[in-house]
Write an enzyme that holds these catalytic residues in place. Structure first.
Site, PDB file in Angstrom:
ATOM      1  N   ARG A  59      72.643  48.473  63.981  1.00  0.00           N
ATOM      2  CA  ARG A  59      73.599  49.202  63.145  1.00  0.00           C
ATOM      3  C   ARG A  59      74.213  50.375  63.908  1.00  0.00           C
ATOM      4  O   ARG A  59      75.417  50.613  63.839  1.00  0.00           O
ATOM      5  CB  ARG A  59      72.938  49.693  61.858  1.00  0.00           C
TER       6      ARG A  59
ATOM      7  N   ASN B 101      71.613  46.748  56.903  1.00  0.00           N
ATOM      8  CA  ASN B 101      70.599  45.696  56.972  1.00  0.00           C
ATOM      9  C   ASN B 101      70.528  45.014  55.614  1.00  0.00           C
ATOM     10  O   ASN B 101      70.786  45.636  54.587  1.00  0.00           O
ATOM     11  CB  ASN B 101      69.221  46.289  57.291  1.00  0.00           C
TER      12      ASN B 101
END
Length: 98
Positions: free
Chosen positions: A23, A41
């Site tokens: 990320r 996520n």
């Protein structure tokens, strides 16, 4: 910004993409390309999000998501869907969603 078409596309990345700073790297790459959107996520072990910006930069980011990712990630599949033209950007920056 150029007068290039702005597009929006949703994505989901499969493989070893959680616990490997995916990320953070996605956010950094998106910002570097001047894109806006988000990344998070999922409970299924994937990473999903949305990209918005000029078509050529979104295409560059899609290639990055398919083949590069973070240094310790292992991408097995990248899915892109809901691609559409947008008149203006719907996000102000590129965020990591918790």
């Amino acid at each position: 910004m150029s007068n290039e078409d702005l597009i929006s596309v949703d994505y989901e990345i499969f493989g070893k993409v959680q616990g490997v700073f995916f990320r953070k790297y996605t956010q950094a790459e998106g910002k570097k390309l001047g894109l806006v959107g988000w990344v998070q996520n999922t409970g299924a072990g994937t990473v999903q999000g949305q990209l918005q910006g000029p078509r050529s930069k979104v295409n560059e980011m899609q290639e990055w998501l398919k083949s590069t990712g973070s240094p310790k990630s292992h991408i097995t599949k990248a899915e892109f869907k809901n691609e559409k033209a947008v008149d203006s950007l719907e996000h102000s920056s590129f965020n990591i969603v918790k």
